[in-house]
Each structure stands twice: as structure tokens, then as C-alpha cells.
Design a protein around this motif. Sequence first.
Motif, PDB file in Angstrom:
ATOM      1  N   PHE A   1       1.734   1.887  -3.561  1.00  0.00           N
ATOM      2  CA  PHE A   1       0.660   1.890  -4.533  1.00  0.00           C
ATOM      3  C   PHE A   1       0.473   3.292  -5.076  1.00  0.00           C
ATOM      4  O   PHE A   1       0.609   4.242  -4.326  1.00  0.00           O
ATOM      5  CB  PHE A   1      -0.635   1.379  -3.882  1.00  0.00           C
TER       6      PHE A   1
ATOM      7  N   ASP B   1      -2.644  -3.634  -8.535  1.00  0.00           N
ATOM      8  CA  ASP B   1      -4.000  -3.652  -7.977  1.00  0.00           C
ATOM      9  C   ASP B   1      -4.441  -5.085  -7.670  1.00  0.00           C
ATOM     10  O   ASP B   1      -5.061  -5.345  -6.639  1.00  0.00           O
ATOM     11  CB  ASP B   1      -4.966  -2.975  -8.959  1.00  0.00           C
TER      12      ASP B   1
ATOM     13  N   ARG C   1       0.818  -1.210   0.000  1.00  0.00           N
ATOM     14  CA  ARG C   1       0.000   0.000   0.000  1.00  0.00           C
ATOM     15  C   ARG C   1       0.851   1.259   0.000  1.00  0.00           C
ATOM     16  O   ARG C   1       0.467   2.256  -0.578  1.00  0.00           O
ATOM     17  CB  ARG C   1      -0.934   0.005   1.203  1.00  0.00           C
TER      18      ARG C   1
ATOM     19  N   GLU D   1      -3.968  -9.544  -1.395  1.00  0.00           N
ATOM     20  CA  GLU D   1      -3.457  -9.332  -0.039  1.00  0.00           C
ATOM     21  C   GLU D   1      -4.609  -9.018   0.927  1.00  0.00           C
ATOM     22  O   GLU D   1      -4.674  -9.566   2.029  1.00  0.00           O
ATOM     23  CB  GLU D   1      -2.437  -8.200  -0.057  1.00  0.00           C
ATOM     24  N   HIS D   2      -5.519  -8.158   0.502  1.00  0.00           N
ATOM     25  CA  HIS D   2      -6.681  -7.790   1.323  1.00  0.00           C
ATOM     26  C   HIS D   2      -7.495  -9.035   1.690  1.00  0.00           C
ATOM     27  O   HIS D   2      -7.865  -9.229   2.846  1.00  0.00           O
ATOM     28  CB  HIS D   2      -7.549  -6.774   0.571  1.00  0.00           C
TER      29      HIS D   2
ATOM     30  N   LEU E   1      -2.675  -6.208  -4.478  1.00  0.00           N
ATOM     31  CA  LEU E   1      -3.304  -5.560  -3.317  1.00  0.00           C
ATOM     32  C   LEU E   1      -4.640  -6.204  -2.979  1.00  0.00           C
ATOM     33  O   LEU E   1      -4.966  -6.420  -1.805  1.00  0.00           O
ATOM     34  CB  LEU E   1      -3.519  -4.074  -3.593  1.00  0.00           C
TER      35      LEU E   1
ATOM     36  N   CYS F   1       5.810  -6.601  -6.632  1.00  0.00           N
ATOM     37  CA  CYS F   1       4.531  -7.287  -6.842  1.00  0.00           C
ATOM     38  C   CYS F   1       4.725  -8.800  -6.823  1.00  0.00           C
ATOM     39  O   CYS F   1       3.961  -9.519  -6.172  1.00  0.00           O
ATOM     40  CB  CYS F   1       3.897  -6.861  -8.164  1.00  0.00           C
TER      41      CYS F   1
END
Length: 160
Positions: free
Chosen positions: A8, A145, A5, A151-152, A148, A16
Motif C-alpha cells: 500500500f 484502498d 498492506r 480485507e479489514h 484494504l 488488487c
Amino acid sequence: MPDLRSDFPNPDLATCQSELTRQLALLGQHWPTFSEAELVELPGPGRWSRKEILGHLIDSATNNYRRFVLAQLAPPPLRLQPYDQEAWVRIGTYQHRSAAELLTLWTGLNQQILHLLARLPEALLDHECLTLNANPVTLHWLIADYVLHLEHHVRQIIHH
């Protein structure tokens, strides 16, 4: 461990790849510790179980792999096609798959994405894509993206 983040929207491709590899290992470590009851538990109305979240990540890997390939083949800008995430999870009936099969499928799809990223010509990272709202982004941005997003949801599965 890098925090994607903070970099980002444009962590470098190596970051990545490293973070994607880390997330595969992290979920691979935690997933087997959950009981079947924990994996299928619905945390509330309209919310997904851990199996369904992993199913969503399988669907996301499938759709994003396609995007990453098309961004290399199609003339710019690539117009991204939407997919109905709720319907994909519903039709995938991930609640009824074995936990081990889901993890193996998700891991394999992401290993293929890593394979693709390792061979991605650097010049194509700037290939323009149009989001669902017709906002211009690059292939590089799409990759970051995706990582991310993954990961979330890995965090969501672990801390459900």
C-alpha cells in the motif's frame, strides 16, 4: 497470499483483483459457519453485528463502484462525495435480512467490481480524484484502498 498492506498505497491492479477475489472466497467459506445468533450479536454499545458489518461492506461496494465508474467518465479531478456510513447501515436494516441474501448481494456487487476492473484502461489508473479532505489521490489508490478496507472488515467478521 499477498499482504496488500506491504504494497500500500499502490499494489498493482492485478494484486488488487487477486486479493478481492481471495476475500470473496474467504468470507464465502466462513459466513455459512456462523449461527444466526452469532450473525446478529452486537459486540458492544455502538458496535455493529456481523450482519451489519457485511451490510456496511455492501454499502461500501455500492459507493465505490459508483466512484470507479465516475472516475472513468468525469473530467479530473473527480470530487468524491461522502456518505454517512452509520445512517446507511441503520437504514439498510441488515439485521433483518437473511444471511444468505446478504452474502449473495455482497458477492455479486464485488463480482461486478472485478468485472469493471478487468476492463479498466490502464491509462485511467492515474485519473486524479479528490478525497473528502480535498487530498489528491489516483483511481489506482482508490481501488487499493477499497480492497484494504474490505480485507479489514472481512477479518473483523471472521474474528468478531
